[in-house]
Design a protein around this motif. Structure first.
Motif, PDB file in Angstrom:
ATOM      1  N   SER A 157      42.760  40.268  24.105  1.00  0.00           N
ATOM      2  CA  SER A 157      43.237  41.379  24.934  1.00  0.00           C
ATOM      3  C   SER A 157      42.090  42.254  25.412  1.00  0.00           C
ATOM      4  O   SER A 157      42.170  42.839  26.491  1.00  0.00           O
ATOM      5  CB  SER A 157      44.292  42.207  24.190  1.00  0.00           C
ATOM      6  N   THR A 158      41.027  42.325  24.634  1.00  0.00           N
ATOM      7  CA  THR A 158      39.870  43.098  25.085  1.00  0.00           C
ATOM      8  C   THR A 158      39.301  42.490  26.367  1.00  0.00           C
ATOM      9  O   THR A 158      38.934  43.216  27.294  1.00  0.00           O
ATOM     10  CB  THR A 158      38.795  43.166  23.979  1.00  0.00           C
ATOM     11  N   ILE A 159      39.263  41.175  26.435  1.00  0.00           N
ATOM     12  CA  ILE A 159      38.773  40.504  27.641  1.00  0.00           C
ATOM     13  C   ILE A 159      39.609  40.918  28.852  1.00  0.00           C
ATOM     14  O   ILE A 159      39.070  41.305  29.886  1.00  0.00           O
ATOM     15  CB  ILE A 159      38.775  38.969  27.464  1.00  0.00           C
ATOM     16  N   THR A 160      40.919  40.836  28.727  1.00  0.00           N
ATOM     17  CA  THR A 160      41.770  41.172  29.878  1.00  0.00           C
ATOM     18  C   THR A 160      41.800  42.675  30.140  1.00  0.00           C
ATOM     19  O   THR A 160      41.755  43.102  31.297  1.00  0.00           O
ATOM     20  CB  THR A 160      43.200  40.630  29.708  1.00  0.00           C
ATOM     21  N   ASN A 161      41.860  43.482  29.088  1.00  0.00           N
ATOM     22  CA  ASN A 161      41.907  44.939  29.277  1.00  0.00           C
ATOM     23  C   ASN A 161      40.649  45.447  29.967  1.00  0.00           C
ATOM     24  O   ASN A 161      40.725  46.235  30.913  1.00  0.00           O
ATOM     25  CB  ASN A 161      42.068  45.663  27.942  1.00  0.00           C
ATOM     26  N   TYR A 162      39.501  44.996  29.498  1.00  0.00           N
ATOM     27  CA  TYR A 162      38.253  45.451  30.095  1.00  0.00           C
ATOM     28  C   TYR A 162      38.104  44.935  31.523  1.00  0.00           C
ATOM     29  O   TYR A 162      37.640  45.664  32.408  1.00  0.00           O
ATOM     30  CB  TYR A 162      37.052  45.015  29.251  1.00  0.00           C
ATOM     31  N   THR A 163      38.505  43.695  31.742  1.00  0.00           N
ATOM     32  CA  THR A 163      38.419  43.147  33.099  1.00  0.00           C
ATOM     33  C   THR A 163      39.280  43.953  34.062  1.00  0.00           C
ATOM     34  O   THR A 163      38.828  44.313  35.155  1.00  0.00           O
ATOM     35  CB  THR A 163      38.836  41.664  33.127  1.00  0.00           C
ATOM     36  N   ALA A 164      40.507  44.247  33.657  1.00  0.00           N
ATOM     37  CA  ALA A 164      41.405  45.020  34.536  1.00  0.00           C
ATOM     38  C   ALA A 164      40.841  46.403  34.811  1.00  0.00           C
ATOM     39  O   ALA A 164      40.927  46.906  35.938  1.00  0.00           O
ATOM     40  CB  ALA A 164      42.799  45.120  33.919  1.00  0.00           C
ATOM     41  N   SER A 165      40.252  47.016  33.806  1.00  0.00           N
ATOM     42  CA  SER A 165      39.686  48.352  34.001  1.00  0.00           C
ATOM     43  C   SER A 165      38.456  48.325  34.896  1.00  0.00           C
ATOM     44  O   SER A 165      38.302  49.178  35.772  1.00  0.00           O
ATOM     45  CB  SER A 165      39.345  48.982  32.646  1.00  0.00           C
ATOM     46  N   VAL A 166      37.594  47.339  34.709  1.00  0.00           N
ATOM     47  CA  VAL A 166      36.375  47.234  35.517  1.00  0.00           C
ATOM     48  C   VAL A 166      36.705  46.856  36.965  1.00  0.00           C
ATOM     49  O   VAL A 166      36.153  47.425  37.904  1.00  0.00           O
ATOM     50  CB  VAL A 166      35.385  46.214  34.894  1.00  0.00           C
ATOM     51  N   THR A 167      37.609  45.893  37.139  1.00  0.00           N
ATOM     52  CA  THR A 167      37.905  45.390  38.488  1.00  0.00           C
ATOM     53  C   THR A 167      38.986  46.179  39.208  1.00  0.00           C
ATOM     54  O   THR A 167      39.224  45.956  40.383  1.00  0.00           O
ATOM     55  CB  THR A 167      38.336  43.910  38.439  1.00  0.00           C
ATOM     56  N   LYS A 168      39.640  47.076  38.468  1.00  0.00           N
ATOM     57  CA  LYS A 168      40.759  47.853  39.032  1.00  0.00           C
ATOM     58  C   LYS A 168      41.806  46.906  39.640  1.00  0.00           C
ATOM     59  O   LYS A 168      42.239  47.052  40.778  1.00  0.00           O
ATOM     60  CB  LYS A 168      40.265  48.877  40.038  1.00  0.00           C
ATOM     61  N   THR A 169      42.192  45.933  38.826  1.00  0.00           N
ATOM     62  CA  THR A 169      43.129  44.895  39.246  1.00  0.00           C
ATOM     63  C   THR A 169      44.442  45.516  39.712  1.00  0.00           C
ATOM     64  O   THR A 169      45.038  46.308  38.992  1.00  0.00           O
ATOM     65  CB  THR A 169      43.390  43.921  38.072  1.00  0.00           C
ATOM     66  N   PRO A 170      44.899  45.163  40.921  1.00  0.00           N
ATOM     67  CA  PRO A 170      46.172  45.715  41.402  1.00  0.00           C
ATOM     68  C   PRO A 170      47.366  45.127  40.641  1.00  0.00           C
ATOM     69  O   PRO A 170      47.358  43.955  40.264  1.00  0.00           O
ATOM     70  CB  PRO A 170      46.201  45.306  42.877  1.00  0.00           C
TER      71      PRO A 170
END
Length: 182
Positions: A157-170
């Motif tokens: 979940s850290t992988i996905t959480n950090y990715t979403a926060s960094v990329t501002k995934t819509p």
């Protein structure tokens, strides 16, 4: 502002396509977070192995969603909170327990509360659990080995959480009813 692409299967780098194909088969779609992650073949391919192990481990799917939702709230990742709210409800998690986690409270179910508490504490203490943290988890009916398995779920979940926060995934339309802000 730096913009990151949300790749489709066709626009993703070639080395990311096998991972996207596997994940699309699991979800029936390519969630935006995976499209963003696919920009880095190293990142998306790292997630696939971990994802497979986590979802094939000892926890039930509803317990995994409790962990993933707790992690998303603790990491303040709006995209992941909405996504895992939808998945937790789909897995039959009591809506009151889902809402409790979204409000940073523990689920009413004692075993799920211990699971959620361990995940939250693990993140907040950056892995430095104290004996009482572990004992609460074990007292709820979990084994010591499962403490270590929670670490794998937190890593995924850290992988996905950090990715979403960094990329501002819509956030996709189907998850909009579960939108969340820290």
């Amino acid at each position: 502002m730096t913009n990151f692409p949300v790749n489709t299967f066709d626009t993703a780098p070639e080395r990311s396509k096998p991972a996207l194909k596997q994940l699309r088969a699991t979800f029936g779609m390519i969630p935006n977070i995976l499209g963003s992650m696919s920009t880095s073949p190293v990142l998306i391919n790292s997630l696939v192995g971990l994802f497979k192990n986590v979802h094939g481990g000892s926890f039930t799917e509803d317990q995994i969603q409790i962990l993933l939702l707790t992690n998303a709230v603790t990491n303040e990742c709006s995209w992941a909170v909405a996504f895992h709210t939808a998945l937790a409800l789909k897995e039959g998690v009591d809506p009151a327990d889902v809402e409790a986690i979204r409000e940073r409270r523990r689920p009413k179910d004692k075993k799920l509360a211990a699971l959620s508490a361990l995940a939250k504490t693990l993140i907040q203490k950056r892995g430095r659990l104290d004996d009482p943290d572990i004992e609460l988890f074990i007292a709820a009916g979990f084994s010591k080995e499962l403490v270590l398995e929670v670490i794998a779920v937190v890593a995924a979940s850290t992988i996905t959480n950090y990715t979403a926060s960094v990329t501002k995934t819509p956030l996709e339309e189907p998850f909009q009813p579960h939108a969340w802000q820290p």
